[in-house]
Design a protein around this motif. Structure first.
Motif, PDB file in Angstrom:
ATOM      1  N   SER A 143       0.839  -1.395   0.009  1.00  0.00           N
ATOM      2  CA  SER A 143      -0.082   0.043   0.054  1.00  0.00           C
ATOM      3  C   SER A 143       0.939   1.310   0.120  1.00  0.00           C
ATOM      4  O   SER A 143       0.195   2.353  -0.320  1.00  0.00           O
ATOM      5  CB  SER A 143      -0.985   0.202   1.199  1.00  0.00           C
ATOM      6  OG  SER A 143      -0.298   0.018   2.321  1.00  0.00           O
ATOM      7  N   VAL A 144       2.187   1.334   0.089  1.00  0.00           N
ATOM      8  CA  VAL A 144       3.147   2.231   0.133  1.00  0.00           C
ATOM      9  C   VAL A 144       2.919   2.806  -1.177  1.00  0.00           C
ATOM     10  O   VAL A 144       3.108   3.952  -1.601  1.00  0.00           O
ATOM     11  CB  VAL A 144       4.716   1.943   0.516  1.00  0.00           C
ATOM     12  CG1 VAL A 144       4.526   1.487   1.944  1.00  0.00           C
ATOM     13  CG2 VAL A 144       4.957   0.726  -0.294  1.00  0.00           C
ATOM     14  N   LEU A 145       2.909   2.056  -2.358  1.00  0.00           N
ATOM     15  CA  LEU A 145       2.574   2.359  -3.728  1.00  0.00           C
ATOM     16  C   LEU A 145       1.396   3.109  -3.691  1.00  0.00           C
ATOM     17  O   LEU A 145       1.347   4.252  -4.657  1.00  0.00           O
ATOM     18  CB  LEU A 145       2.845   1.173  -4.590  1.00  0.00           C
ATOM     19  CG  LEU A 145       3.926   0.718  -5.216  1.00  0.00           C
ATOM     20  CD1 LEU A 145       3.880  -0.734  -5.822  1.00  0.00           C
ATOM     21  CD2 LEU A 145       4.687   1.781  -5.880  1.00  0.00           C
ATOM     22  N   ASP A 146       0.398   2.580  -3.342  1.00  0.00           N
ATOM     23  CA  ASP A 146      -1.051   3.027  -3.530  1.00  0.00           C
ATOM     24  C   ASP A 146      -0.740   4.619  -2.825  1.00  0.00           C
ATOM     25  O   ASP A 146      -1.484   5.672  -3.520  1.00  0.00           O
ATOM     26  CB  ASP A 146      -2.243   2.351  -3.096  1.00  0.00           C
ATOM     27  CG  ASP A 146      -1.984   0.993  -3.096  1.00  0.00           C
ATOM     28  OD1 ASP A 146      -1.470   0.682  -4.339  1.00  0.00           O
ATOM     29  OD2 ASP A 146      -2.615   0.039  -2.656  1.00  0.00           O
ATOM     30  N   ASP A 147      -0.350   4.728  -1.657  1.00  0.00           N
ATOM     31  CA  ASP A 147      -0.446   5.964  -0.964  1.00  0.00           C
ATOM     32  C   ASP A 147       0.580   7.025  -1.948  1.00  0.00           C
ATOM     33  O   ASP A 147       0.118   8.250  -2.035  1.00  0.00           O
ATOM     34  CB  ASP A 147       0.487   5.903   0.252  1.00  0.00           C
ATOM     35  CG  ASP A 147      -0.477   5.093   1.221  1.00  0.00           C
ATOM     36  OD1 ASP A 147      -1.655   4.841   1.040  1.00  0.00           O
ATOM     37  OD2 ASP A 147       0.025   4.574   2.279  1.00  0.00           O
ATOM     38  N   HIS A 148       1.623   6.645  -2.519  1.00  0.00           N
ATOM     39  CA  HIS A 148       2.267   7.594  -3.036  1.00  0.00           C
ATOM     40  C   HIS A 148       1.751   7.989  -4.285  1.00  0.00           C
ATOM     41  O   HIS A 148       1.737   9.254  -4.481  1.00  0.00           O
ATOM     42  CB  HIS A 148       3.768   6.776  -3.493  1.00  0.00           C
ATOM     43  CG  HIS A 148       4.559   7.485  -4.538  1.00  0.00           C
ATOM     44  ND1 HIS A 148       5.316   8.547  -3.892  1.00  0.00           N
ATOM     45  CD2 HIS A 148       4.616   7.483  -5.923  1.00  0.00           C
ATOM     46  CE1 HIS A 148       6.155   9.011  -5.137  1.00  0.00           C
ATOM     47  NE2 HIS A 148       5.727   8.585  -6.042  1.00  0.00           N
ATOM     48  N   PHE A 149       1.064   7.212  -5.019  1.00  0.00           N
ATOM     49  CA  PHE A 149       0.442   7.468  -6.344  1.00  0.00           C
ATOM     50  C   PHE A 149      -0.803   8.252  -6.247  1.00  0.00           C
ATOM     51  O   PHE A 149      -1.268   9.177  -6.996  1.00  0.00           O
ATOM     52  CB  PHE A 149       0.096   6.321  -7.258  1.00  0.00           C
ATOM     53  CG  PHE A 149       1.455   5.924  -8.195  1.00  0.00           C
ATOM     54  CD1 PHE A 149       1.801   6.597  -9.288  1.00  0.00           C
ATOM     55  CD2 PHE A 149       2.352   5.019  -7.415  1.00  0.00           C
ATOM     56  CE1 PHE A 149       3.175   6.345  -9.974  1.00  0.00           C
ATOM     57  CE2 PHE A 149       3.218   4.616  -8.419  1.00  0.00           C
ATOM     58  CZ  PHE A 149       3.872   5.401  -9.447  1.00  0.00           C
ATOM     59  N   THR A 150      -1.611   7.805  -5.036  1.00  0.00           N
ATOM     60  CA  THR A 150      -3.035   8.752  -4.693  1.00  0.00           C
ATOM     61  C   THR A 150      -2.519  10.072  -4.241  1.00  0.00           C
ATOM     62  O   THR A 150      -3.232  10.977  -4.667  1.00  0.00           O
ATOM     63  CB  THR A 150      -3.660   7.873  -3.430  1.00  0.00           C
ATOM     64  OG1 THR A 150      -4.014   6.747  -4.051  1.00  0.00           O
ATOM     65  CG2 THR A 150      -4.690   8.516  -3.176  1.00  0.00           C
ATOM     66  N   ALA A 151      -1.340  10.337  -3.449  1.00  0.00           N
ATOM     67  CA  ALA A 151      -0.886  11.581  -3.042  1.00  0.00           C
ATOM     68  C   ALA A 151      -0.473  12.517  -4.460  1.00  0.00           C
ATOM     69  O   ALA A 151      -1.051  13.717  -4.616  1.00  0.00           O
ATOM     70  CB  ALA A 151       0.141  11.652  -2.047  1.00  0.00           C
ATOM     71  N   ALA A 152      -0.111  11.521  -5.154  1.00  0.00           N
ATOM     72  CA  ALA A 152       0.520  12.459  -6.691  1.00  0.00           C
ATOM     73  C   ALA A 152      -0.503  12.951  -7.497  1.00  0.00           C
ATOM     74  O   ALA A 152      -0.608  13.797  -7.708  1.00  0.00           O
ATOM     75  CB  ALA A 152       1.676  11.557  -7.271  1.00  0.00           C
ATOM     76  N   TRP A 153      -1.415  12.081  -7.436  1.00  0.00           N
ATOM     77  CA  TRP A 153      -3.009  12.209  -8.181  1.00  0.00           C
ATOM     78  C   TRP A 153      -3.457  13.524  -7.511  1.00  0.00           C
ATOM     79  O   TRP A 153      -4.038  14.666  -8.155  1.00  0.00           O
ATOM     80  CB  TRP A 153      -3.771  10.999  -7.951  1.00  0.00           C
ATOM     81  CG  TRP A 153      -4.885  11.198  -8.933  1.00  0.00           C
ATOM     82  CD1 TRP A 153      -6.209  11.453  -8.489  1.00  0.00           C
ATOM     83  CD2 TRP A 153      -5.113  11.555 -10.444  1.00  0.00           C
ATOM     84  NE1 TRP A 153      -6.980  11.697  -9.352  1.00  0.00           N
ATOM     85  CE2 TRP A 153      -6.534  11.721 -10.730  1.00  0.00           C
ATOM     86  CE3 TRP A 153      -4.306  11.209 -11.451  1.00  0.00           C
ATOM     87  CZ2 TRP A 153      -6.904  11.818 -12.044  1.00  0.00           C
ATOM     88  CZ3 TRP A 153      -4.703  11.571 -12.781  1.00  0.00           C
ATOM     89  CH2 TRP A 153      -6.124  11.824 -12.857  1.00  0.00           C
ATOM     90  N   SER A 154      -3.629  13.466  -6.298  1.00  0.00           N
ATOM     91  CA  SER A 154      -4.254  14.694  -5.470  1.00  0.00           C
ATOM     92  C   SER A 154      -3.706  15.898  -5.587  1.00  0.00           C
ATOM     93  O   SER A 154      -4.255  17.052  -5.826  1.00  0.00           O
ATOM     94  CB  SER A 154      -4.496  14.427  -4.079  1.00  0.00           C
ATOM     95  OG  SER A 154      -5.346  13.004  -3.815  1.00  0.00           O
ATOM     96  N   ALA A 155      -2.361  15.886  -5.739  1.00  0.00           N
ATOM     97  CA  ALA A 155      -1.457  17.029  -6.030  1.00  0.00           C
ATOM     98  C   ALA A 155      -1.615  17.660  -7.169  1.00  0.00           C
ATOM     99  O   ALA A 155      -1.225  18.843  -7.543  1.00  0.00           O
ATOM    100  CB  ALA A 155      -0.097  16.551  -5.653  1.00  0.00           C
TER     101      ALA A 155
END
Length: 371
Positions: A143-155
Motif C-alpha cells: 500500500s506504500v505504492l498506493d499511498d504514493h500515487f494517490t498523493a501524486a494524483w491529488s497534488a
C-alpha cells in the motif's frame, strides 16, 4: 518448493491446522481495519473485487477521452519472499495498538519453514506464501505504492488543473495494482514513464522490494502488454478504423489451459468417458468464465476444437480395435463426445461480453466498524 512458469522454484509455507485457524481469526479482525485505508487502485485479495475490475479500469484509462498511452508494466522480484519485516510491522503498528496482536503477527512472520529434510529454515524476510494472512500482509506492505500515487494524483488538482498540466508538457499518471502485479499508465512521453520507474523503485526500497529488470518494461499501448492473463492493446477498429482498446487471453494463458487439457487426456484410459468429461468440465468452465469478458470468441472456438481432438484421441487409445462407426454410435452423437447424460463442456458456446467498470467499489465495512 513448487515450479514457476519461468523454470525457477517458489517456496511455499503451509501453516498447520491450528495456525490456519488462528490466522483466519486474525484476518477477520485485521481486514476491516485496513480495508478502510486501502485505495481504490488496489484490486488483489480484497472483498468484492476481482481481476476483471483492474482490467476494466485499464480499458477505461487507455480509451478516449482519457487516452493514457504509455505503460510501465512492472514486476516485483520475489515480492512475498523479500518484504522487510520491520517495515511491514511498522505499517501494521500505525493502525493496531494491541501488543498481543502485533506479537502474534511477528511470530507468524518469523516462524520459519519446515523443509523436506525435517529442518527449519528461518524466515528473516517475507511473508510465507500459502498462509491465510499472507495476502493481507502483502497488501499492507504494498500500500506504500498506493499511498504514493494517490498523493501524486491529488497534488495534480482537479480536471482543469490536470488539463493545464498536460498543455505545459507535463505528465499525468495512474496506478492499477493487483497484489504484486501492477501497471502505471502515463499520459505523457516515454521519458516521463522512465522517470516514474525510478520513482517506483525508490518507493519500494524501504520495504525491501525491488523491480525485476528482466520482467519490467515500458511500452506504448499500441504495442500492447500482458496483465493478469489478458493481452491489452489498442488497434484500429475493423470497418471504421477508429483506435479501440481490445483485451483477449494471452498466448501464455491459452498454452497453460491447453497443457492442463493435454495432461488430463493422457491418463485414465481404464475409466469411463464420463469420468474424463467430468474432470475436463471445471477446467474449461473456469478458464472461459475468467476470460469471457473480452474479445475471446475466436480463442474459445480454438479451445473447443483442441479439446475435441484430445478427447477423440483418448477414445481411440481406449478402444484401439473400434472403428469410427462404433465410436459414433456409442460416444459421439452428432460428433460431440458424450457418455450417457454427460457431455463434453463446449467452450465455443460461452458468451463473451465487455466487463462493466464499477468505479470506486465500496468496502463491505463502514468506517465506524473498522475504527
Amino acid at each position: 518448493m513448487i515450479p514457476k512458469a519461468s523454470g525457477k522454484l517458489r517456496r511455499l509455507g503451509i501453516p498447520t491446522v491450528a495456525d490456519r485457524v488462528v490466522q483466519a481469526a486474525l484476518k477477520l479482525v485485521l481486514e476491516p481495519i485496513f480495508e478502510v485505508d486501502f485505495h481504490p487502485c488496489s484490486y488483489g485479495f480484497r472483498p468484492k473485487r476481482r481481476a476483471q475490475d483492474a482490467i476494466a479500469e485499464i480499458h477505461l484509462l487507455t480509451s478516449p477521452p482519457r487516452n493514457y498511452e504509455w505503460v510501465l508494466d512492472a514486476d516485483i522480484a520475489a515480492c512475498f519472499d523479500n518484504i522487510d519485516h520491520t517495515a511491514l510491522l511498522g505499517r501494521v503498528r500505525r493502525r493496531v495498538g494491541d501488543k498481543r496482536v502485533l506479537a502474534l503477527i511477528k511470530a507468524f512472520l518469523k516462524s520459519g519453514i519446515l523443509t523436506e529434510a525435517g529442518q527449519t529454515d528461518a524466515t528473516e524476510t517475507g511473508t510465507p506464501q500459502g498462509g491465510i494472512l499472507s495476502p493481507l500482509l502483502a497488501n499492507i506492505a504494498l500500500s506504500v505504492l498506493d499511498d504514493h500515487f494517490t498523493a501524486a494524483w491529488s497534488a495534480m488538482g482537479d480536471s482543469s488543473a490536470r488539463h493545464r498540466r498536460r498543455a505545459r508538457g507535463e505528465a499525468t499518471y495512474r496506478l492499477v495494482r493487483y497484489a504484486d502485479d501492477f501497471v502505471v499508465l502515463v499520459h505523457g512521453s516515454k521519458a516521463h514513464t522512465e522517470a516514474l520507474r525510478d520513482q517506483v523503485s525508490a518507493v519500494l526500497a524501504p520495504i525491501g522490494l525491488r523491480l525485476s529488470e528482466e520482467k519490467s518494461r515500458i511500452c506504448h499501448v499500441e504495442d500492447g502488454f500482458d496483465f493478469l492473463g489478458f493481452r491489452i492493446q489498442r488497434q484500429p477498429k475493423r470497418g471504421s478504423g477508429k483506435p479501440t482498446v481490445y483485451t483477449w487471453p494471452t498466448k501464455k494463458a491459452l498454452a497453460s489451459v491447453k497443457a492442463t487439457v493435454r495432461t488430463v487426456t493422457r491418463q485414465g484410459l481404464h475409466q469411463p468417458l464420463a469420468v474424463l468429461l467430468y474432470r475436463l468440465a471445471p477446467i474449461l468452465r473456469g478458464w472461459t468464465s475468467y476470460f469471457r469478458y473480452g474479445v475471446s470468441k475466436a480463442t474459445f472456438d480454438y479451445l473447443r476444437r483442441f479439446t475435441w481432438r484430445r478427447v477423440l484421441l483418448w477414445l481411440r487409445r481406449k478402444h484401439r480395435r473400434a472403428n469410427w462407426k462404433w465410436l459414433l454410435r456409442h460416444y459421439l452423437p452428432r460428433w460431440w463426445p458424450q457418455d450417457g447424460n454427460v457431455a463434453l463442456f463446449d467452450p465455443g458456446k460461452v458468451a463473451v461480453s465487455r466487463y462493466r467498470y464499477r468505479g470506486n467499489i465500496a468496502t463491505p465495512w463502514s468506517t465506524t466498524t473498522a475504527a
